[in-house]
Write a protein that holds these residues in place. Structure first.
Motif, PDB file in Angstrom:
ATOM      1  N   TRP A 278       0.903  -1.135  -0.248  1.00  0.00           N
ATOM      2  CA  TRP A 278       0.044  -0.094   0.155  1.00  0.00           C
ATOM      3  C   TRP A 278       0.948   1.475  -0.145  1.00  0.00           C
ATOM      4  O   TRP A 278       0.430   2.222  -0.728  1.00  0.00           O
ATOM      5  CB  TRP A 278      -1.020   0.079   1.285  1.00  0.00           C
ATOM      6  N   ILE A 279       2.038   1.182   0.729  1.00  0.00           N
ATOM      7  CA  ILE A 279       2.698   2.571   0.865  1.00  0.00           C
ATOM      8  C   ILE A 279       3.468   3.108  -0.331  1.00  0.00           C
ATOM      9  O   ILE A 279       3.994   4.161  -0.394  1.00  0.00           O
ATOM     10  CB  ILE A 279       3.644   2.295   1.808  1.00  0.00           C
ATOM     11  N   HIS A 280       3.390   2.354  -1.593  1.00  0.00           N
ATOM     12  CA  HIS A 280       4.286   2.908  -2.638  1.00  0.00           C
ATOM     13  C   HIS A 280       3.296   3.433  -3.622  1.00  0.00           C
ATOM     14  O   HIS A 280       3.630   3.671  -4.726  1.00  0.00           O
ATOM     15  CB  HIS A 280       4.861   1.520  -3.263  1.00  0.00           C
ATOM     16  N   GLY A 281       2.110   3.926  -3.398  1.00  0.00           N
ATOM     17  CA  GLY A 281       1.250   4.584  -4.368  1.00  0.00           C
ATOM     18  C   GLY A 281      -0.128   4.240  -4.437  1.00  0.00           C
ATOM     19  O   GLY A 281      -1.075   5.039  -4.989  1.00  0.00           O
ATOM     20  N   GLU A 282      -0.578   3.167  -3.893  1.00  0.00           N
ATOM     21  CA  GLU A 282      -1.889   2.568  -4.048  1.00  0.00           C
ATOM     22  C   GLU A 282      -2.995   3.643  -3.874  1.00  0.00           C
ATOM     23  O   GLU A 282      -3.087   4.513  -2.751  1.00  0.00           O
ATOM     24  CB  GLU A 282      -2.138   1.255  -3.409  1.00  0.00           C
ATOM     25  N   THR A 283      -4.230   3.871  -4.760  1.00  0.00           N
ATOM     26  CA  THR A 283      -5.141   4.712  -4.290  1.00  0.00           C
ATOM     27  C   THR A 283      -5.870   4.334  -2.701  1.00  0.00           C
ATOM     28  O   THR A 283      -6.349   3.009  -2.702  1.00  0.00           O
ATOM     29  CB  THR A 283      -6.328   4.640  -5.265  1.00  0.00           C
ATOM     30  N   GLY A 284      -5.926   5.211  -1.885  1.00  0.00           N
ATOM     31  CA  GLY A 284      -6.440   4.706  -0.588  1.00  0.00           C
ATOM     32  C   GLY A 284      -5.852   3.738   0.101  1.00  0.00           C
ATOM     33  O   GLY A 284      -6.344   2.849   0.878  1.00  0.00           O
ATOM     34  N   GLY A 285      -4.438   3.487  -0.292  1.00  0.00           N
ATOM     35  CA  GLY A 285      -3.677   2.318   0.275  1.00  0.00           C
ATOM     36  C   GLY A 285      -3.779   2.130   1.688  1.00  0.00           C
ATOM     37  O   GLY A 285      -3.863   1.042   2.353  1.00  0.00           O
ATOM     38  N   TYR A 286      -3.550   3.381   2.553  1.00  0.00           N
ATOM     39  CA  TYR A 286      -3.451   3.281   4.065  1.00  0.00           C
ATOM     40  C   TYR A 286      -4.774   3.174   4.673  1.00  0.00           C
ATOM     41  O   TYR A 286      -4.981   2.578   5.519  1.00  0.00           O
ATOM     42  CB  TYR A 286      -2.745   4.717   4.578  1.00  0.00           C
ATOM     43  N   LEU A 287      -5.891   3.560   3.914  1.00  0.00           N
ATOM     44  CA  LEU A 287      -7.192   3.339   4.291  1.00  0.00           C
ATOM     45  C   LEU A 287      -7.393   1.739   4.445  1.00  0.00           C
ATOM     46  O   LEU A 287      -8.101   1.125   5.413  1.00  0.00           O
ATOM     47  CB  LEU A 287      -8.237   3.937   3.710  1.00  0.00           C
ATOM     48  N   ARG A 288      -7.158   1.203   3.210  1.00  0.00           N
ATOM     49  CA  ARG A 288      -7.076  -0.333   3.177  1.00  0.00           C
ATOM     50  C   ARG A 288      -6.408  -1.139   4.191  1.00  0.00           C
ATOM     51  O   ARG A 288      -6.734  -1.916   5.013  1.00  0.00           O
ATOM     52  CB  ARG A 288      -6.609  -0.638   1.772  1.00  0.00           C
ATOM     53  N   TYR A 289      -5.061  -0.710   4.377  1.00  0.00           N
ATOM     54  CA  TYR A 289      -4.196  -1.301   5.339  1.00  0.00           C
ATOM     55  C   TYR A 289      -4.710  -1.207   6.655  1.00  0.00           C
ATOM     56  O   TYR A 289      -4.758  -2.020   7.495  1.00  0.00           O
ATOM     57  CB  TYR A 289      -3.015  -0.676   5.120  1.00  0.00           C
ATOM     58  N   SER A 290      -5.022   0.143   6.975  1.00  0.00           N
ATOM     59  CA  SER A 290      -5.792   0.204   8.540  1.00  0.00           C
ATOM     60  C   SER A 290      -6.911  -0.630   8.729  1.00  0.00           C
ATOM     61  O   SER A 290      -7.415  -1.194   9.656  1.00  0.00           O
ATOM     62  CB  SER A 290      -6.130   1.887   8.412  1.00  0.00           C
ATOM     63  N   THR A 291      -7.895  -0.516   7.609  1.00  0.00           N
ATOM     64  CA  THR A 291      -9.142  -1.400   7.897  1.00  0.00           C
ATOM     65  C   THR A 291      -8.782  -2.988   7.960  1.00  0.00           C
ATOM     66  O   THR A 291      -9.398  -3.671   8.892  1.00  0.00           O
ATOM     67  CB  THR A 291      -9.926  -1.264   6.725  1.00  0.00           C
ATOM     68  N   GLU A 292      -7.896  -3.582   7.078  1.00  0.00           N
ATOM     69  CA  GLU A 292      -7.301  -4.889   7.235  1.00  0.00           C
ATOM     70  C   GLU A 292      -6.697  -5.120   8.553  1.00  0.00           C
ATOM     71  O   GLU A 292      -6.878  -6.115   9.318  1.00  0.00           O
ATOM     72  CB  GLU A 292      -6.441  -5.105   6.080  1.00  0.00           C
ATOM     73  N   THR A 293      -5.799  -4.001   9.017  1.00  0.00           N
ATOM     74  CA  THR A 293      -5.023  -4.399  10.390  1.00  0.00           C
ATOM     75  C   THR A 293      -6.128  -4.271  11.360  1.00  0.00           C
ATOM     76  O   THR A 293      -6.023  -5.160  12.499  1.00  0.00           O
ATOM     77  CB  THR A 293      -4.195  -3.003  10.588  1.00  0.00           C
ATOM     78  N   ARG A 294      -6.996  -3.459  11.658  1.00  0.00           N
ATOM     79  CA  ARG A 294      -8.086  -3.639  12.699  1.00  0.00           C
ATOM     80  C   ARG A 294      -8.832  -4.881  12.474  1.00  0.00           C
ATOM     81  O   ARG A 294      -9.040  -5.462  13.601  1.00  0.00           O
ATOM     82  CB  ARG A 294      -9.190  -2.349  12.326  1.00  0.00           C
ATOM     83  N   ASN A 295      -9.258  -5.325  11.464  1.00  0.00           N
ATOM     84  CA  ASN A 295     -10.078  -6.396  11.302  1.00  0.00           C
ATOM     85  C   ASN A 295      -9.090  -7.720  11.850  1.00  0.00           C
ATOM     86  O   ASN A 295      -9.774  -8.461  12.615  1.00  0.00           O
ATOM     87  CB  ASN A 295     -10.803  -6.926   9.744  1.00  0.00           C
ATOM     88  N   TRP A 296      -7.987  -7.878  11.272  1.00  0.00           N
ATOM     89  CA  TRP A 296      -7.059  -8.957  11.763  1.00  0.00           C
ATOM     90  C   TRP A 296      -6.890  -8.870  13.217  1.00  0.00           C
ATOM     91  O   TRP A 296      -6.903  -9.909  13.926  1.00  0.00           O
ATOM     92  CB  TRP A 296      -5.954  -8.562  11.145  1.00  0.00           C
ATOM     93  N   PHE A 297      -6.546  -7.792  13.838  1.00  0.00           N
ATOM     94  CA  PHE A 297      -6.337  -7.762  15.459  1.00  0.00           C
ATOM     95  C   PHE A 297      -7.494  -8.315  16.026  1.00  0.00           C
ATOM     96  O   PHE A 297      -7.516  -8.952  16.904  1.00  0.00           O
ATOM     97  CB  PHE A 297      -5.898  -6.294  15.693  1.00  0.00           C
ATOM     98  N   GLU A 298      -8.742  -7.707  15.794  1.00  0.00           N
ATOM     99  CA  GLU A 298      -9.979  -8.114  16.675  1.00  0.00           C
ATOM    100  C   GLU A 298     -10.222  -9.854  16.300  1.00  0.00           C
ATOM    101  O   GLU A 298     -10.403 -10.540  17.336  1.00  0.00           O
ATOM    102  CB  GLU A 298     -11.232  -7.733  15.896  1.00  0.00           C
ATOM    103  N   THR A 299      -9.711 -10.354  15.183  1.00  0.00           N
ATOM    104  CA  THR A 299     -10.174 -11.775  14.872  1.00  0.00           C
ATOM    105  C   THR A 299      -8.695 -12.567  15.875  1.00  0.00           C
ATOM    106  O   THR A 299      -9.004 -13.564  16.254  1.00  0.00           O
ATOM    107  CB  THR A 299     -10.031 -12.095  13.482  1.00  0.00           C
ATOM    108  N   GLU A 300      -7.517 -12.168  15.605  1.00  0.00           N
ATOM    109  CA  GLU A 300      -6.249 -12.707  15.949  1.00  0.00           C
ATOM    110  C   GLU A 300      -6.027 -12.379  17.705  1.00  0.00           C
ATOM    111  O   GLU A 300      -4.984 -12.572  17.920  1.00  0.00           O
ATOM    112  CB  GLU A 300      -5.329 -12.502  15.098  1.00  0.00           C
ATOM    113  N   TYR A 301      -6.867 -11.586  18.304  1.00  0.00           N
ATOM    114  CA  TYR A 301      -6.576 -11.046  19.554  1.00  0.00           C
ATOM    115  C   TYR A 301      -6.144 -12.283  20.720  1.00  0.00           C
ATOM    116  O   TYR A 301      -4.969 -11.788  21.302  1.00  0.00           O
ATOM    117  CB  TYR A 301      -7.731 -10.437  20.107  1.00  0.00           C
TER     118      TYR A 301
END
Length: 488
Positions: A278-301
């Motif tokens: 995401w960090i290399h220029g993808e449209t809305g890359g950090y939003l996607r990464y942040s969303t995935e990270t939040r979902n991952w953390f909730e599941t893998e807590y």
């Protein structure tokens, strides 16, 4: 030693855990208190359970408290650390979605550009509330360490209007140094000496030395172009190095948002970015990464909680500045880092009131900046363009002046390269209406903005952007992680 550290926005679980373990790598700090506060009781309880597990596993006397009562958490604090994201991912999604309707394609959108400016409008009133409480209930000589973006705007508001001793902290310089050391074949960044200066996310390596030997532009360009990964991922950043003569700290995607030349046409965007991360220029890359990270953390807590039972490894202390600053202030072990502070003559060719990011040394007497730095003219020019936007944005956030807010957005380099004044005026109206719940200073302006939107004839379009990826499911993330583990 015994003192209190308050962490606002402690519900940023992964980052809070990193700060916590870093600080406890300092032997003298084992008997301190951490007071966690957040608007999310759910997140607070998760992070408290993790930190309690770390304390128990390491048999430490460290105290951890958690409360949604921010003022209570700040009582008697010697240090306050902020890592808040006002409006959460809901507001952040609008920072990306609405500008896209007007042709503004952002990778991150949290520093300047349309998204970063509105992010600042949400944060600054809250930052000033923090500062009021800090002045009233924290220790007299409290230091406020701001990690939250937009870094320059938040720090500017806290210093100028919040009247609190504040330093802004970021890790872009460290990451850039790690890249340079790698392409030059150094064993570690310990072999690299550098002066890096500018403003947050537009900081420049203006002096580089490898084991004492000066590194020039041509050698650095050749090293990056020969690297099998960075030559592909950092195409824009390398192009800027060729033209400006110095390397930027900021990632390929983030840097592209601050310059008006690389993201103004969809075909140009795809030419300069890389979609491997995401960090290399993808449209809305950090939003996607942040969303995935939040979902991952909730599941893998449960796995995160189990990992907290391991002993703290001091050899793995991170290069985040906070723990090193506290160690220097409390023990007088001198630390050199790069800090966001008011300029006041540190950089000779940037405005005096600007928040700059530049080298400094920390000891018992505080943060002491290395003054008299002059940036290359092209670097200063790009920084000044952003500083002018930041200044107007801060003043708009303080005054609630929607016309000044629109002028700030209009003067943003990328916005100005893409949008007409009519489009900017409507876009800001749309963003203020959509985010009204987090913009109390604009409450008086919302009805008129809503009325203008109902009669506007400015055309918009619905599109995903030049290079958008969908948010991956937990199952996809788990499969990808397993494949990487197997390949490694």
């Amino acid at each position: 030693m015994s003192f209190k550290i308050a962490i606002i926005g402690a519900g940023s679980v992964g980052f809070t855990k990193k700060l916590f373990t870093d600080i406890l790598c300092v032997p003298e700090f084992k008997d301190i208190e951490f007071a966690l506060t957040d608007v999310s009781e759910h997140n607070l309880q998760m992070i408290k359970a993790i930190l309690d597990r770390i304390v128990e596993a390491n048999r430490l006397p460290t105290r951890v408290t958690a409360t949604t009562d921010r003022r209570k958490a700040l009582e008697g604090a010697r240090y306050v650390i902020s890592c808040v994201r006002v409006g959460g991912l809901e507001a952040y999604a609008d920072d990306i979605r609405i500008p896209l309707k007007y042709g503004i394609d952002q990778c991150v959108g949290d520093t300047i550009c349309a998204g970063g400016i509105l992010y600042g409008q949400r944060n600054i009133p809250v930052i000033l509330d923090f500062c009021k409480d800090i002045r009233e209930v924290a220790e007299t000589n409290v230091k406020f360490l701001n990690y939250a973006n937009p870094m320059a705007m938040n720090t500017w508001a806290a210093i100028e209007y919040g009247k609190v001793d504040t330093v802004g902290l970021c890790h872009g310089v460290q990451h850039g140094a790690e890249q340079i050391a790698e392409v030059l074949g150094a064993k570690s960044t310990q072999e690299l000496d550098y002066v890096c200066s500018g403003i947050n996310h537009q900081t420049w390596f203006i002096d580089l030395r490898l084991n004492g030997r000066p590194i020039g532009k041509d050698e650095l360009v050749a090293a990056f172009e020969a690297h099998p990964v960075y030559s592909r991922q950092e195409k824009l950043r390398i192009d800027v190095l060729k033209r400006f003569g110095v390397y930027s700290t900021e990632s390929n995607g983030h840097l592209s948002e601050y310059l008006p030349w690389y993201r103004k046409r969809p075909d140009e965007i795809t030419r300069w970015i890389d979609m491997s991360d995401w960090i290399h220029g993808e449209t809305g890359g950090y939003l996607r990464y942040s969303t995935e990270t939040r979902n991952w953390f909730e599941t893998e807590y449960p796995q995160f909680l189990e990992a907290a039972s391991k002993p703290i490894d001091r050899e793995k202390r991170s290069n985040e500045h906070a723990s090193h600053i506290l160690e220097a202030l409390e023990t007088n072990r001198i630390y050199r880092g790069h800090f966001n502070v008011k300029n006041n003559g540190v950089i000779t060719n940037l405005p005096q009131d600007a928040i700059i990011e530049s080298p400094g040394f920390v000891d018992r007497f505080g943060i002491n900046m290395a003054a008299g730095i002059t940036l290359p003219e092209a670097c200063a020019a790009t920084c000044i363009a952003s500083i002018n936007v930041q200044r107007m944005s801060v003043h708009a956030a303080i005054s609630g002046d929607i016309d000044l807010l629109k002028l700030a957005v209009l003067h943003d380099p990328l916005v100005g390269a893409v949008s007409t004044p009519e489009e900017v005026w409507q876009m800001v109206d749309e963003m203020v209406v959509a985010q009204a719940a987090w913009l109390p200073q604009y409450a008086h302006a919302v009805p008129a903005a809503r009325e203008r939107l109902s009669t506007s004839k400015v055309k918009t379009r619905e599109w995903a952007g030049a290079a958008r990826r969908s948010v991956r499911s937990i199952e996809e993330l788990r499969a990808e992680k397993a494949a990487l583990k197997q390949a490694g």
